[in-house]
Design a protein around this motif. Structure first.
Motif, mmCIF file in Angstrom:
data_model
loop_
_atom_site.group_PDB
_atom_site.id
_atom_site.type_symbol
_atom_site.label_atom_id
_atom_site.label_comp_id
_atom_site.label_asym_id
_atom_site.label_seq_id
_atom_site.Cartn_x
_atom_site.Cartn_y
_atom_site.Cartn_z
ATOM 1 N N VAL A 1 -9.059 13.679 -4.001
ATOM 2 C CA VAL A 1 -10.346 13.220 -4.554
ATOM 3 C C VAL A 1 -10.755 14.124 -5.719
ATOM 4 C CG1 VAL A 1 -12.748 12.883 -3.972
ATOM 5 C CG2 VAL A 1 -10.996 12.275 -2.326
ATOM 6 N N LEU A 2 -11.066 13.559 -6.895
ATOM 7 C CA LEU A 2 -11.432 14.376 -8.060
ATOM 8 C C LEU A 2 -12.922 14.614 -8.083
ATOM 9 C CD1 LEU A 2 -9.303 12.745 -10.831
ATOM 10 C CD2 LEU A 2 -9.081 15.039 -9.947
ATOM 11 N N VAL A 3 -13.361 15.828 -8.302
ATOM 12 C CA VAL A 3 -14.780 16.161 -8.403
ATOM 13 C C VAL A 3 -14.998 16.723 -9.786
ATOM 14 C CG1 VAL A 3 -16.595 17.652 -7.556
ATOM 15 C CG2 VAL A 3 -14.993 16.625 -5.969
ATOM 16 N N ARG A 86 -5.874 0.339 5.617
ATOM 17 C CA ARG A 86 -4.620 0.959 5.180
ATOM 18 C C ARG A 86 -3.432 0.419 5.947
ATOM 19 N NH1 ARG A 86 -7.137 6.920 5.639
ATOM 20 N NH2 ARG A 86 -8.478 6.809 3.815
ATOM 21 N N ARG A 87 -3.634 -0.004 7.207
ATOM 22 C CA ARG A 87 -2.494 -0.433 8.022
ATOM 23 C C ARG A 87 -2.406 -1.943 8.136
ATOM 24 N NH1 ARG A 87 -2.330 4.079 12.802
ATOM 25 N NH2 ARG A 87 -2.525 5.832 11.382
ATOM 26 N N LYS A 91 0.020 -4.289 3.567
ATOM 27 C CA LYS A 91 0.272 -2.989 2.952
ATOM 28 C C LYS A 91 1.487 -2.291 3.549
ATOM 29 C CE LYS A 91 -4.175 -2.386 1.197
ATOM 30 N NZ LYS A 91 -5.327 -1.600 0.923
ATOM 31 N N LEU A 92 1.984 -2.794 4.671
ATOM 32 C CA LEU A 92 3.154 -2.155 5.257
ATOM 33 C C LEU A 92 4.388 -2.546 4.464
ATOM 34 C CD1 LEU A 92 2.582 -2.753 9.050
ATOM 35 C CD2 LEU A 92 2.026 -0.761 7.737
ATOM 36 N N VAL A 93 5.428 -1.693 4.543
ATOM 37 C CA VAL A 93 6.671 -1.959 3.820
ATOM 38 C C VAL A 93 7.450 -3.026 4.592
ATOM 39 C CG1 VAL A 93 8.778 -0.937 2.969
ATOM 40 C CG2 VAL A 93 6.703 0.416 3.029
ATOM 41 N N ILE A 95 10.667 -5.214 5.885
ATOM 42 C CA ILE A 95 12.082 -4.861 6.064
ATOM 43 C C ILE A 95 12.912 -5.844 5.242
ATOM 44 C CG2 ILE A 95 11.742 -3.826 8.315
ATOM 45 C CD1 ILE A 95 12.974 -6.303 9.549
ATOM 46 N N LYS A 96 13.972 -5.303 4.616
ATOM 47 C CA LYS A 96 14.784 -6.116 3.718
ATOM 48 C C LYS A 96 15.886 -6.776 4.520
ATOM 49 C CE LYS A 96 14.113 -3.845 -0.596
ATOM 50 N NZ LYS A 96 13.413 -2.604 -0.704
ATOM 51 N N ILE A 99 20.705 -7.112 2.864
ATOM 52 C CA ILE A 99 21.653 -5.996 2.746
ATOM 53 C C ILE A 99 22.956 -6.413 3.411
ATOM 54 C CG2 ILE A 99 22.058 -3.596 3.332
ATOM 55 C CD1 ILE A 99 19.054 -3.212 3.359
ATOM 56 N N LEU A 108 27.103 0.021 1.728
ATOM 57 C CA LEU A 108 26.094 -1.026 1.792
ATOM 58 C C LEU A 108 25.733 -1.465 0.388
ATOM 59 C CD1 LEU A 108 23.881 0.705 4.407
ATOM 60 C CD2 LEU A 108 25.180 -1.354 4.782
ATOM 61 N N LYS A 109 25.415 -2.753 0.243
ATOM 62 C CA LYS A 109 24.969 -3.235 -1.062
ATOM 63 C C LYS A 109 23.970 -4.355 -0.835
ATOM 64 C CE LYS A 109 27.701 -6.348 -3.448
ATOM 65 N NZ LYS A 109 27.047 -7.589 -3.196
ATOM 66 N N GLN A 110 23.098 -4.552 -1.817
ATOM 67 C CA GLN A 110 22.183 -5.684 -1.756
ATOM 68 C C GLN A 110 22.929 -6.908 -2.252
ATOM 69 O OE1 GLN A 110 18.659 -4.033 -3.874
ATOM 70 N NE2 GLN A 110 17.595 -4.816 -2.114
ATOM 71 N N TRP B 79 3.815 7.874 5.700
ATOM 72 C CA TRP B 79 3.588 7.194 6.966
ATOM 73 C C TRP B 79 4.109 5.768 6.931
ATOM 74 C CZ3 TRP B 79 1.005 2.815 8.553
ATOM 75 C CH2 TRP B 79 0.882 2.662 9.925
ATOM 76 N N TYR B 80 4.022 5.097 5.763
ATOM 77 C CA TYR B 80 4.509 3.721 5.678
ATOM 78 C C TYR B 80 6.006 3.650 5.961
ATOM 79 C CZ TYR B 80 0.055 2.295 3.678
ATOM 80 O OH TYR B 80 -1.263 2.044 3.479
ATOM 81 N N LEU B 84 8.023 2.015 9.124
ATOM 82 C CA LEU B 84 9.089 1.037 8.915
ATOM 83 C C LEU B 84 10.237 1.269 9.879
ATOM 84 C CD1 LEU B 84 10.418 -1.119 6.948
ATOM 85 C CD2 LEU B 84 11.341 0.808 5.729
ATOM 86 N N MET B 88 13.934 1.342 15.181
ATOM 87 C CA MET B 88 15.182 0.734 14.691
ATOM 88 C C MET B 88 16.369 1.555 15.151
ATOM 89 S SD MET B 88 14.678 -0.197 10.761
ATOM 90 C CE MET B 88 13.584 -1.418 10.167
ATOM 91 N N GLN B 96 17.832 0.378 5.436
ATOM 92 C CA GLN B 96 16.517 0.071 4.855
ATOM 93 C C GLN B 96 16.076 1.162 3.904
ATOM 94 O OE1 GLN B 96 14.645 -2.701 5.262
ATOM 95 N NE2 GLN B 96 16.355 -3.512 6.424
ATOM 96 N N GLU B 98 17.959 3.228 2.213
ATOM 97 C CA GLU B 98 18.779 3.361 1.023
ATOM 98 C C GLU B 98 18.268 2.467 -0.095
ATOM 99 O OE1 GLU B 98 22.913 3.309 1.856
ATOM 100 O OE2 GLU B 98 23.395 2.785 -0.209
ATOM 101 N N PHE B 99 17.764 1.280 0.262
ATOM 102 C CA PHE B 99 17.333 0.348 -0.772
ATOM 103 C C PHE B 99 15.829 0.314 -0.934
ATOM 104 C CE2 PHE B 99 21.425 -0.922 -1.771
ATOM 105 C CZ PHE B 99 22.157 -1.025 -0.612
ATOM 106 N N GLY B 156 -11.377 18.918 -13.451
ATOM 107 C CA GLY B 156 -11.478 18.405 -12.089
ATOM 108 C C GLY B 156 -10.567 19.228 -11.212
ATOM 109 N N MET B 157 -10.849 19.214 -9.897
ATOM 110 C CA MET B 157 -9.975 19.928 -8.959
ATOM 111 C C MET B 157 -9.104 18.895 -8.301
ATOM 112 S SD MET B 157 -10.618 23.076 -9.163
ATOM 113 C CE MET B 157 -10.049 23.939 -7.734
ATOM 114 N N LYS B 159 -5.738 18.201 -5.565
ATOM 115 C CA LYS B 159 -5.002 18.909 -4.537
ATOM 116 C C LYS B 159 -3.568 18.407 -4.532
ATOM 117 C CE LYS B 159 -6.431 16.391 -0.455
ATOM 118 N NZ LYS B 159 -6.987 15.155 -0.663
#
Lengths: 180, 203
Positions: A1-3, A86-87, A91-93, A95-96, A99, A108-110, B79-80, B84, B88, B96, B98-99, B156-157, B159
């Motif tokens: 956070v910038l102050v 946030r969860r 917003k979660l990644v 799975i692909k 592959i 491994l390759k895409q 955390w994301y 994931l 697994m 997962q 790697e890509f 600004g500060m 972190k």
């Protein structure tokens, strides 16, 4: 956070103080004991001087109240609400599922992308071929107008390579570099 | 006073009880250097030794704890990736990561490969693919505050954040994912709660 913190430079602070003072004096002339005449409605006709109006004019609000129009949060967002945001699933990644295993090298390759390991091998060999070309040409802008053929150890130029420039590489032909 | 303190320490520590009779230097086991600063709790989890299992008991799966400290990345962003790969198998997790385009993916991949290597060498794991990720967590590392210069002489500060990453590998295939809770399950639970009600403080 910038102050944001005011800089410690004294000159800038003094300048800002003076500017602010001038601004304040310009806005409320009556507050500072009549150093400049208050702005009142001016008549074109000669008449008695107008009695200076009251300080507070109904039109413009004074400065402390005019800051209401900036948006600011009213309540602190609790950690539960923050976590929900946030969860969230969007917003979660993800799975692909594209592959696969490269049939050549086993890495491994895409599916829609070239295998990274095989590409690195080809890139290295191309770099060495380019070094040979550079040695043969001797400098920039010396590329000949004929085609180029790369020959490895133990290979002779065929009748198809009559008018072509030949680049020699001192190693065995790699399996993936098919000849013609 | 120093000699008395040393004698007091020896009488409390009693190193002759720890070492076999043939050792020449009983005092050499007292660790006086501050090389590793502080060994974290996650690293110590690898040191627990269970008593030998009885013949009839089912085989206890091997657990391998590994972590990396002070990674230059944000713990929220890390955390994301940890979320994931939770649950697994290790091969799928490596694929997962790697890509993935994130910076932390490279770090987590290295950590997983190190942990796999450790499992095979030290923790008596037979097949390196027969591991799954039971737990993967991130923690906050040491933050450092720095000045960030803006225009017009403003400062600004900011972190500079670092994070830790913890992973626990367990031998065996990954557990099947839980089926999502349907409305029927919730209704059944509600009816069961109603049926469990009794009269309290009565005869």
């Amino acid at each position: 956070v910038l102050v944001l913190v005011r800089s410690p430079l004294p000159r800038l602070r003094a300048l800002l103080h003076r500017c602010w003072g001038r601004l304040e004096r310009g806005l409320w002339p009556a507050v500072f004991g009549g150093q400049s005449p208050p702005w009142g409605p001016a008549l074109a006709v000669q008449g008695p001087a107008l009695v200076p109006q009251g300080i507070s004019v109904a039109g413009t609000p004074s400065l402390p109240e005019s800051v209401v129009w900036m948006a600011a949060p009213k309540q602190r967002r609790t950690i539960e609400v923050n976590r929900c945001r946030r969860r969230n699933h969007s917003k979660l990644v993800e799975i692909k599922r594209n592959i696969d295993v490269c049939p050549e090298c086993g890495n491994l390759k895409q599916k829609h992308v070239l295998c990274g390991h095989c590409y690195a091998k080809v890139k290295e060999e191309t770099r060495l071929i380019r070094m040979e070309i550079y040695k043969k040409e001797g400098g920039p802008f010396n590329a000949p107008t004929v085609e180029t053929v790369v020959l490895y150890e133990g290979e002779k130029p065929t009748e198809k390579d009559e008018g072509r420039r030949i680049i020699e590489r001192a190693r065995k032909r790699p399996s993936w570099f098919v000849q013609n | 006073a120093g000699a008395a303190w040393a004698r007091g320490l020896l009488s409390w520590a009693r190193p002759e009880r720890w070492l076999p009779c043939g050792s020449l230097f009983p005092l050499s086991c007292i660790h006086t250097s501050t090389a590793l600063q502080k060994i974290g709790k996650w690293e110590k989890k690898n040191r627990i030794v269970y008593p030998p299992q009885l013949p009839g008991e089912p085989r206890r799966p091997a657990e391998i704890y590994h972590c990396r400290r002070e990674i230059k990345y944000s713990k929220d962003k890390m955390w994301y990736l940890a979320k994931l790969i939770k649950g697994m198998s290790i091969d799928q997790a490596l694929a997962q990561l790697e890509f993935s385009d994130k910076k932390g993916a490279k770090v987590i991949k290295e950590v997983l490969l190190e942990a796999q290597e450790m499992a095979v060498r030290k923790h008596n794991v037979e097949f390196k693919s027969n591991l799954h990720i039971a737990e993967s967590q991130t923690g906050r590392g040491r933050y450092v505050k720095r000045l960030r210069c803006h225009g017009k002489g403003m400062f600004g500060m900011m972190k500079i954040s670092r994070c830790h990453y913890f992973v626990k590998l367990v031998e065996g295939p990954p557990p099947p994912p839980e089926p999502p809770r349907t409305g029927f399950d919730q209704a059944k639970e509600y009816v069961q709660q109603l049926r469990n009600r009794t009269l309290v403080h009565t005869l």
